[in-house]
Structures are given as C-alpha cells and as structure tokens.
Motif scaffolding. Structure first.
Motif, PDB file in Angstrom:
ATOM      1  N   CYS A   1       0.851  -1.177   0.000  1.00 33.04           N
ATOM      2  CA  CYS A   1       0.000   0.000   0.000  1.00 33.04           C
ATOM      3  C   CYS A   1       0.882   1.220   0.000  1.00 33.04           C
ATOM      4  O   CYS A   1       1.662   1.435   0.913  1.00 33.04           O
TER       5      CYS A   1
ATOM      6  N   CYS B   1      -5.079   5.923   0.920  1.00 34.81           N
ATOM      7  CA  CYS B   1      -5.056   5.191   2.181  1.00 34.81           C
ATOM      8  C   CYS B   1      -4.236   6.028   3.146  1.00 34.81           C
ATOM      9  O   CYS B   1      -3.561   6.975   2.757  1.00 34.81           O
ATOM     10  N   HIS B   2      -4.369   5.687   4.410  1.00 30.04           N
ATOM     11  CA  HIS B   2      -3.570   6.433   5.393  1.00 30.04           C
ATOM     12  C   HIS B   2      -2.233   5.733   5.571  1.00 30.04           C
ATOM     13  O   HIS B   2      -1.969   4.670   5.016  1.00 30.04           O
TER      14      HIS B   2
ATOM     15  N   HIS C   1       0.488   3.488   7.100  1.00 32.66           N
ATOM     16  CA  HIS C   1       0.623   2.335   8.011  1.00 32.66           C
ATOM     17  C   HIS C   1       1.748   1.485   7.463  1.00 32.66           C
ATOM     18  O   HIS C   1       2.189   1.671   6.325  1.00 32.66           O
TER      19      HIS C   1
ATOM     20  N   CYS D   1      -6.894  -1.192   5.655  1.00 30.27           N
ATOM     21  CA  CYS D   1      -6.147  -0.712   4.497  1.00 30.27           C
ATOM     22  C   CYS D   1      -7.010  -0.739   3.236  1.00 30.27           C
ATOM     23  O   CYS D   1      -7.482  -1.785   2.809  1.00 30.27           O
ATOM     24  N   ASN D   2      -7.215   0.405   2.648  1.00 33.88           N
ATOM     25  CA  ASN D   2      -8.044   0.504   1.445  1.00 33.88           C
ATOM     26  C   ASN D   2      -7.420  -0.252   0.277  1.00 33.88           C
ATOM     27  O   ASN D   2      -8.105  -0.921  -0.491  1.00 33.88           O
ATOM     28  N   ALA D   3      -6.089  -0.150   0.144  1.00 30.31           N
ATOM     29  CA  ALA D   3      -5.406  -0.761  -0.991  1.00 30.31           C
ATOM     30  C   ALA D   3      -5.594  -2.280  -0.963  1.00 30.31           C
ATOM     31  O   ALA D   3      -5.879  -2.914  -1.987  1.00 30.31           O
TER      32      ALA D   3
HETATM   33 ZN   LIG Z   1      -3.336   0.998   3.203  1.00 27.11          ZN
END
Ligand SMILES: [Zn+2]
Lengths: 614, 474
Positions: A335, A348-349, A351, A365-367
């Motif tokens: 990500c 995404c933020h 991390h 996690c969006n990815a």
């Molecule tokens: Zn992510």
C-alpha cells in the motif's frame, strides 16, 4: 234520476278493498311475522361497549415499560337530555355555547342511539370538576378508555404510538369502529392483534327517559372486556436508556443484538422523542410539531435509514474473497498511501506495509481490499465479470444485506446491493469490470445498508457464520412459541472456517498495535470491532462502528452510526464500547469515565465537504 | 205539505258517535306518546296532550256552532270562503312562519293556523256549489274543465309552500268527479298515466319506449284487424332499427339505444302517415297521436321528478319503489314504524306500555305517525277495530250522501268522504309501509288544532246538511 247512482257501489268497494288490504297487512306485521318483535327488543335495550385496556409491555428483565392510565370521553345521550345550565357547562368544559349547541343538534338529529363523544379525552381537572356536578347535566355521561403511560420514557421508535382508526382501517377489519384506537407504528403496530384485547359488551334495558333499568335478560348476552396480552420485549431498558443518553446530542442510530438469539437489546434512532408526547389530548399538536421537525424525529433510522456501510463492509468482502480462493489469509498486498491503477485512485492512510489479511483488517487498508475486490470481480474462473459479480452478490446477500431482515417492526428497509443488471444499465453490458465499481471494495459506491443490517452482520461474525433474524419481542402472554423465523439459524454462504481471520482482524482493530479503534479497548473484555466512514454526499461523513464482545462466547453485537461523526473511531467506537461495558459489567469503569464525558459533551457538526475521506 | 224540522231527531248520531270515539281514542294515543311522570302539571300548555284537550273542546264548540247555523248558509258561504282561503294561502307565502322547511303556518299571537287545512273544506264546498248549479251537466267536458279549475287553485299554492302531502290530497277529489259522471275512460287514462309515471321512475326510458311502441302496435292491430297492415308496420320499424344497429356498430351514430329506437320510430312514422293517406288505412292517426302524447308524458314525468320534486321527496319515492336504501334516513322512519306496529302483536302492549312509543323511536309520533301507537299499544285487535271504525264511518258517510235530495249536499258529502279517505289511506298506508312517507295527518286522531278543527268543521257541516235533508231542496 241520477244516471251515475250505481257508481256509489264502486266507490264503496274501493274503500272496503283498501280496508281489507290494510287488515291483511296488519295481520302479517303484527301476528304472522315475528321479526319486528325482535327488533323492538333491540330498540329498547342499549349496547354499551366496554373498552379493554391494552396489553402491558415489559423489558427483557421484566421491568414494566408501558402501562395504561384511564381517560374519559364526554358523551351526549339525546334521549336523556333535559334542561340544564349551559353557561355553567360551557365554563367547565371551556367551550363556547355554539359548539355545545351544534353538538346537541347533531346528536339529536343524526345520531339517535349511536353515541359519539362530544369531547374526547377530558383533562383530569375537567373530569374532576364535571364528575362532581354531573347530576346537574342529565344526558351527559362519561365513557372510560385507557391511554398509554410510560414508566420509562424511552424507545419511542421501537414502541411506536397509538392513534385513532381511519375509515380504511375500519373497512379492513370489522373489529374497529369509529373513534377506536390502534397501534400506528412500532411494536404497538406489529403486535396490535395481541395488545388490543377484546371489547366487552353490556346490554342495558332502558326506560322512558332512556335511563338504565338494569341488565338485559340477566346479562345473558353480556361479555367482559378482555385485556390485551402482555408483551415482553427483548430490549434491556437500562441499556436502551443509556444508549439514548449517549446519543442525545447526535443524529444516527444504535442497534445492539444478542448474537446467539437474535434478540435486539437496544434500538435507538436519534433524534428521538419522549413517547409520552404522543398520548392523549396533546398528541395531535405534538405529532404535527414532530412531523414538521427537519431532523425527522419520527423516522426510525435504525431500520429505515440507508447509509453506505463504509469500511465495516471490508470484512464481508474478505470472506467472499477467501471463499472464492482469490486470496488466502497469508496473501499480502502493498500500500503506497493508496491504490492506484489505470483510471483508479483510492487513498489510504499511513501504516506499515505490505499487510496480510488480519493486519489489513486491523489497519483498515483501502489498498488491500481494492486488490481483493479486483481479484474477486475479475476472477478468471468465471466466464464474465457479470458471473463473478453475481457470485459475489449472492454471498453478500447471505449476510443479510440487500433484503429486509424481517424484524418485527414495520417498514424495515432492504438496503441496496445492486444487481449486475443495474451496472449493465449504467455502463452498458460488458463495459464494466472490477475497477469500474471498485468503491464497493471499501463499502462505498452504490452499496447501502441499514444500521440494523450492520448490527446483524456483527452478530453473524460473532456467531461464527450465522444469524438469527433480529426481533424485539421475546414473549407474548398466552402464546407458546415465537414465529419460526426468530428461531432458525441463517448460515452465511462463505465457509465458516474463514471467519476467525476476520475476528482476529477485528480484535486487532480494537486491541492491537496500530488498530483503528483503540479507543474502544477495555481492560477485561475483548471487544472485536471494525470502524467505518460512511460517505455523505451532503457534507461531513458519518461515523460507523460495528463490534461484538466478548471475543469468545459473544453476548452482544452492536452497530453505531453517528451522522457527521467523520471517523468511525471518533464517535462510533467509543459509544459502542461504553454500551458493551455497561451491558457486560453493568457499570463504566472509573478509568473510562472520560470517554463517557466526552461523548455526552460533544456534538459533531456538518462541515461543508472540503476533503475526501477514506 | 209542511215539513217539520227537528234537527236533533234527524241528525245521524251514529256518525257523531264514531267521531267522538275517534277523537277520544286519538287523544289517548297522544297522551301515551307524550306522557311522562316528570311532566309539570296535567293542564300545562307545554304538554301536547293538554293542548289537544283544548283543541277538542274548541272543536266540539265549533261543531255546536255549525249546528246552530241554518244549513242554507253553507251553500251561500261556499264561494266567499273559497276566495278567502285562496287569499289565506297567498298570505301564508308572505307572512307565513317556516317550520321544517315549509311555510305553512300563519301565527296569530301564540296560535298557529294552517290555512292549507281549511282550504280543503273551502274547495269541496265551492266544487259542490258549482256542480249543483242549474243546468250544469256534470259529465260535459266544459264542466269537468271548470271543476278542475276550482280544484287545482289551492294545491298549486300549497305546492309552493312547499307541502307535498297536502297537495296530493286534492287528487282524492277525482272520486267526487267520478261519482258525478266523469267518463270512465278518463279515469282509466289517468290510471295508465300513473302506471307510466311509476314505470318511468323504476325502469329506463328505453324500456318504457319499447312498452309504449308495443302497446301502440297492439292497439293498432285490435282496432284495424288487418294482419297485413300490422305486419308491414312491424317490418318497417324492425328494418329501420336493424339499420340503426349497424350504423351504431360502425360508430356512425351516437351510442344511445333510446335515441336509436326513437329515431327509427320517427322515420317509420313518416312512412306510416304517407301510407295511411295513400292506401286509406284507418286508425293510424289516433294511435300515432296517443303514442307521441305518452312519449311526451314520459319526458315530462322525468322532468318533474328531477327538476320539480325536492330531493327528500325524490328519495322517499325512490325508497318506496325499492330503488334506494337508506337505513338512517327516511327508511328509518318507516322501519321504526313497522317495528312499533309489529311489536304490538295480537293484543298489543297495553295503554301507556309501548316501549317504542315511550322511547320516541318513531319521529312525529303524535302527528303523522300516531297510528304506530295504535298498533303497538292496542295490537292487531285495536288496529283492526280502528280500521273497521274508520271504514265504517266512510261507508256511513257515503250512505248519508246518497240519501241527500240536494245535489249540493251529496257532492259535498262525497267531497268529505274522499278527503277523509285519502288522509286515512295514505297515513295508515305510510305507517305500515305500503305507501311512501307523505306527511299528512290522520283526521280526528293526529295532534294538531288546525287539522282537528278543519276536519270537524268538514264533517259537521255535512251532518248539518244531512239533518235538514227533508226540509230543503237546495
Ligand atoms: Zn493501506
């Protein structure tokens, strides 16, 4: 001589003939046909309806929530009216003389023995004053009914309110007559047939002045009113009360379910109203005010509001992907502050990365879930995108999304999981694939769910793969078993063996390093939760949180929506954790008081949309 | 030859006796309807039964006065009284007091007078005077037309009040005209028109038209007695109707069966008339004339019913004919009345004992529905006795009328019989649901000063005339 003299015979015969016809008619009416004798009896007796009290409503711990209070209507009996001091009566009733005159005129002219109230639901003071002087006003009498009274002024949406029947209801069910009351919404409506009871009948003999002269045929045809059946709710009144306290500043909803039974422990739709407002004389006025309120306090957000599920939906997507074999628990994706592909970008933020499934849930996690969803929808095992999508949709529906769950409350909404044909229409058949609908990966896009469905989904995970249709009534007096839907397990389609990865991820989100919902962490109870942010096209996003606890043998599953709350962790997670703590330990630990204080004192505002949330 | 005039020995005491029985019986029933233990005092003017006692006393005094006056006076006063009553009917339209939507009352201080009650008396007096005139041939067309002129003045004015019931009463005078020689065919024609009248209200105009055309065809065949002519008539009309049906199918003419049939009839009529002239066929003209007259009549009935009758009158007729049901409206009255009478049974519930009467379930029970109380409290026995008594009085009056040597007395006597009979038949018939609810009182029984005094005057004038039947030949 008179040439027409013989005509006297015909005139005489004609008159005799009429006399003969009348005689036979009288013979028939008075001697042969007996129907009119019976009718005469019904004319000289009077049917009085005795109204039953509605069934009482208890919470799951047998605390009395709803009971009844007496209410008196003032009626006029046209036969008994005598001269009276109309000025005095008008003063007591606080009506003008014309209203009184009109009422008496109407009663005399049209109603005969039908007796509609002149004034409904007298105030206790008026009733007291008039009762004392009733002897002065012959022909005016009281008819007793009951109104609802609330021991706990909570759960307005769930309990529902009572209103007067209209002609459409009378047409459908002959039990009701003009002026009767019935449950309009909530439990009062769904369980109307149990709560309403049976009306009693008293036949009274009446004399010259229409006054009672005792019972008709020793009361052979009388029946007592039968009180409505008492109902025990699945609701925990104290939890409900606490939830309403926490939600009082917010718009949104809380739904808490006991996973093993599907019993709804609390159901809050904020803003709510005091159910006592919709009782008695003040009902109409208050109802109008509530109806006009722009925040729609009469609307039950918990079962009727449609929000995007946000990141809570990632867990559902994960289960489908595992079942289809497009990822394994150990699959990991990188990500780089988001997912970027041809024509697609999703932030995404920050991390650590790459992440495996459990960590991906923990970090939301969006990815990771974009990759997962792409594999699910562009799955080569299916001939077309459409087939893959339908397989995915099929499994999503097995979590209770996309259709009304069947809770025993009126007007539950279905939510929205689009059919493939929906995208066909939108993009054209064959012109859409995973990237086109990638928002679904993180519970945005077209997908809509109700807060109840999210709580039910939390319960499904807590149950390791099944849910029992949520319901709010636990027990009806005199009824042995509840409907079968409220007993049977609805299994999800993905294999249950995958569920532990999801649970571990949700555990991590609350209790783990870097978890998105660390604020919900309790010392002695393992809460598993998932934050979410529901995109709001009209302004600041909504805060979403779903959770269950304890991790082993869960006793409560919960969803919290706080509108304009922005982040799942800001409002949803703290509120859910406070409710779980309250329910499981009966108190809020001193070191957590600050969380409660913060919730009670904050109020999210709808800032104009200025930045994209994820 | 000297004629001794002993009024008292020549008075028909049987009629007087029945009259007295009826007013006493009527009062008992009014008392039963209105009696209540909490009433202030027996003779209080608030009580209808007390008021009725005063009316009865006044009526008896009136009867005595009538007997003190020379019987020739009544023939003499006939026209002035007639003019006076018409003036009163005009006056009531201006200064009348409106009660229940009708302007029927003239108030003289606390006393209300209903001119329409006295107009009946004046009308039959005037009619008797006219028909008994020298050289009046009672069955000549001019006499009949003039008689109708005398009869119709009052009801037209009463219709304007509007008081439908009192208007209809005047149709009873046809009985007088019949007795005096009104041709039978006019009566049959009137009855046929009454039948068509009811038929128009009950079935569609289309069906009435079919009936009328069939009747005309049959009448033509009976009169003409020629099968060939009859078949041509039927064939022409049938062909025209079939052409019309085809045109209607292709939507070339409006979809209206009545218009189609009527159009075919008009076209065939032209054919018949031409053929009647060229082939010299008899009876075509009168049959066609009557057919069209009746069609016109159907239209005017329709018009009168829909435009002249008031809504509540239309409804009453419709309910009576079973075209409309309305359990809380007019049907309520009839139904409650049937219940009251039916509950009386054979022996009745006994005086002051009828719950229906007591509880005032029947509206207007002292006036128009007084017979309910008779039925409920006195049972079949009582009501049968009452009917025997009433019919007995009417037959007795016919007998008295027939023994008059004076034509004036006889005609007036029949007038009294016809008016009393109409009131009796319609009032009782309404209470036992054989006739529509038409609000007219039951003579001598119903509560009310005007009607009691008017009927008293009516019958005692006749008895006075009868008492001197041997003395004068007016
Ligand atoms: Zn992510």
């Amino acid at each position: 001589m008179d040439q027409f003299a013989n005509r006297k015979i015909y005139v005489g015969i004609f008159i005799l003939l009429i006399g003969l016809i009348f005689t036979f008619r009288l013979l028939y009416l008075q001697v042969i046909d007996s129907t009119y004798k019976l009718s005469a009896e019904s004319n000289s007796r009077r049917l009085e309806i005795v109204y039953p009290a509605r069934g009482l409503i208890y919470d799951r711990n047998n605390l009395l929530i709803v009971h009844n209070q007496p209410s008196y209507d003032l009626k006029i009996s046209p036969f008994e009216l005598e001269a009276f001091d109309s000025t005095e009566l008008c003063e007591i009733l606080n009506v003008d003389i014309q209203t009184l005159r009109d009422a008496i005129y109407r009663v005399k002219k049209y109603e005969r023995e039908r007796r509609n109230p002149f004034i409904k639901q007298l105030s206790p003071e008026t009733f007291g004053k008039l009762k004392e002087k009733q002897y002065k006003f012959p022909g005016f009498y009281f008819s007793e009914r009951t109104l609802r009274k609330y021991n706990y002024e909570i759960a307005s949406h769930l309990l529902g309110y009572i209103g007067e029947v209209d002609s459409s209801i009378i047409k459908k069910d002959s039990y009701y007559e003009l002026g009767d009351y019935y449950g309009v919404s909530g439990v009062e409506s769904t369980y109307e047939n149990f709560l309403k009871g049976e009306k009693g009948r008293r036949y009274k003999l009446i004399d010259v002045r229409g006054k009672e002269q005792g019972t008709y045929r020793e009361g052979r045809y009388d029946s007592d009113a039968e009180m409505g059946k008492n109902i025990t709710l699945t609701i925990d009144a104290e939890l409900q009360q606490y939830a309403e306290k926490l939600m009082k500043n917010f718009e949104g909803s809380v739904v808490a379910i006991e996973p093993s039974t599907g019993e709804v422990l609390a159901l809050v739709s904020a803003p709510f109203y005091n159910p006592s407002l919709l009782v008695g004389r003040v009902r109409q006025e208050n109802y109008e005010a509530l109806k006009k309120d722009s925040l729609e306090p009469l609307f039950n957000n918990a079962t009727m509001a449609l929000y995007p599920p946000g990141s809570t939906f990632k867990t559902a997507n994960a289960l489908v992907a595992l079942q289809e074999g497009v990822i394994r628990p150990t699959s990991s994706f990188g990500c780089t502050l988001g997912y970027y592909a041809r024509g697609v970008s999703m932030k995404c933020h920050s991390h650590k990365q790459p992440l495996e499934l459990v960590e991906a849930i923990t970090n939301s996690c969006n990815a990771y879930f974009a990759h997962t969803y792409k594999r699910t929808i562009d799955n080569q095992n299916f001939e077309t995108t459409e087939d893959a999508y339908n397989a995915w949709r099929d499994m999503i529906l097995s979590f209770g999304f996309g259709e009304p769950l069947g809770i025993d409350l009126p007007s539950e909404k279905a939510g929205f999981i689009p059919k493939s044909s929906y995208y066909d229409r939108y993009y054209g058949k064959g012109y859409w694939k995973a990237h086109t609908i990638i928002s679904n990966a993180i519970g945005q896009g077209e997908i809509l769910t109700t807060p109840l469905q999210i709580a039910n989904f939390a319960a499904t995970i807590a149950n390791r793969g099944y849910y029992i249709t949520p319901h709010v009534v636990k027990d009806i007096e005199g009824v042995d078993t509840l409907s079968r839907e409220f007993m049977q397990k609805n299994w999800m389609k993905p294999d249950t063996s995958y569920i532990n990865y999801i649970i571990d991820g949700m555990d991590g989100a609350v209790n783990g390093e870097g978890g998105t919902a660390h604020i919900a962490h309790l010392k002695d109870i393992v809460i598993c939760g998932k934050t979410g942010t529901a995109q709001n096209p009209h302004g600041t996003d909504h805060s979403v949180f779903m959770a269950f606890a304890p991790k082993e043998n869960p006793r409560i599953a919960i969803s919290v929506y706080v509108e304009y709350g922005e982040w799942g962790a800001t409002y949803g997670a703290p509120i859910a954790s406070l409710l779980i703590e309250k329910y499981l330990t009966d108190t809020i630990a001193p070191n957590r008081k600050w969380v409660e204080t913060r919730m009670l004192n904050s109020k999210p505002t709808n800032k104009k949309e200025d930045e994209k949330k994820y | 030859m000297r004629r001794s005039i002993n009024i008292l020995t020549n008075t028909d005491w049987l009629s007087v006796f029945i009259y007295l029985v009826l007013i006493v019986f009527g009062w008992l029933n009014i008392y039963s309807v209105n009696f209540s233990e909490t009433d202030p005092s027996f003779f209080s003017l608030e009580n209808r039964y007390a008021m009725q006692i005063y009316f009865i006393i006044a009526s008896v005094i009136l009867a005595i006065i009538i007997f003190l006056i020379d019987s020739r006076f009544y023939s003499f006063i006939a026209y002035p009284l007639y003019v006076f009553s018409v003036l009163m009917l005009l006056a009531v339209m201006v200064i009348g007091k409106e009660v229940n939507g009708a302007k029927s009352w003239i108030m003289l201080g606390p006393i209300g007078i209903q001119p329409s009650e006295f107009a009946k008396l004046a009308t039959i007096l005037a009619l008797a005077r006219f028909l008994s005139g020298y050289n009046v041939k009672t069955n000549s067309p001019q006499t009949i037309l003039k008689s109708l002129g005398i009869i119709f003045f009052a009801p037209v004015l009463i219709m304007l009040q509007p008081d439908f019931g009192s208007t209809l009463v005047y149709s009873a005078i046809l009985i007088v005209l019949y007795r005096e020689g009104l041709p039978g065919w006019i009566l049959i024609l009137l009855l046929f028109m009454a039948g068509i009248f009811l038929g128009t209200l009950m079935v569609s105009k289309f069906i009435i038209l079919i009936i009328l055309i069939s009747a005309a065809a049959i009448a033509f065949f009976i009169l003409n007695k020629n099968l060939k002519n009859f078949l041509i008539v039927v064939l022409v009309l049938t062909v025209l109707v079939l052409i019309g049906v085809v045109l209607k199918y292709f939507e070339l003419i409006p979809k209206n069966n009545f218009l189609l049939l009527f159009g075919a009839l008009v076209l065939s009529t032209i054919f018949y008339l031409i053929r009647a002239i060229t082939a010299k066929i008899k009876h075509v003209f009168p049959v066609i004339l009557f057919l069209y007259l009746f069609i016109g009549f159907v239209y005017s009935v329709d018009f009168v019913f829909n435009n002249i009758l008031q809504k509540h009158q239309q409804e009453r007729v419709q309910i009576m004919l079973g075209l409309k049901s309305d359990p809380w409206g007019y049907e309520y009255n009839v139904n409650q009345s049937k219940i009251a009478i039916g509950s009386g049974g054979f022996l009745g519930r006994g005086f002051l004992n009828g719950p229906q009467t007591k509880l005032k379930y029947v509206p207007e029970q002292s006036t128009d529905f007084i017979f309910c109380t008779v039925g409920e409290e006195w049972g079949f026995l009582g009501s049968f006795g009452f009917i025997v008594l009433y019919i007995g009085l009417l037959i007795r009056l016919i007998y008295l009328a027939e023994r008059q040597r004076s034509k004036f007395s006889r005609i007036y006597g029949y007038g009294v019989v016809s008016i009393l009979f109409f009131h009796f038949a319609v009032n009782v018939g309404m209470a036992i649901a054989l006739f529509p609810v038409i609000g007219i009182p039951l003579p001598f029984m119903s509560y009310g000063g005007s009607s009691l005094m008017a009927f008293t005057a009516m019958i005692f004038i006749f008895l006075r005339l009868d008492s001197t039947r041997k003395a004068y030949l007016i």
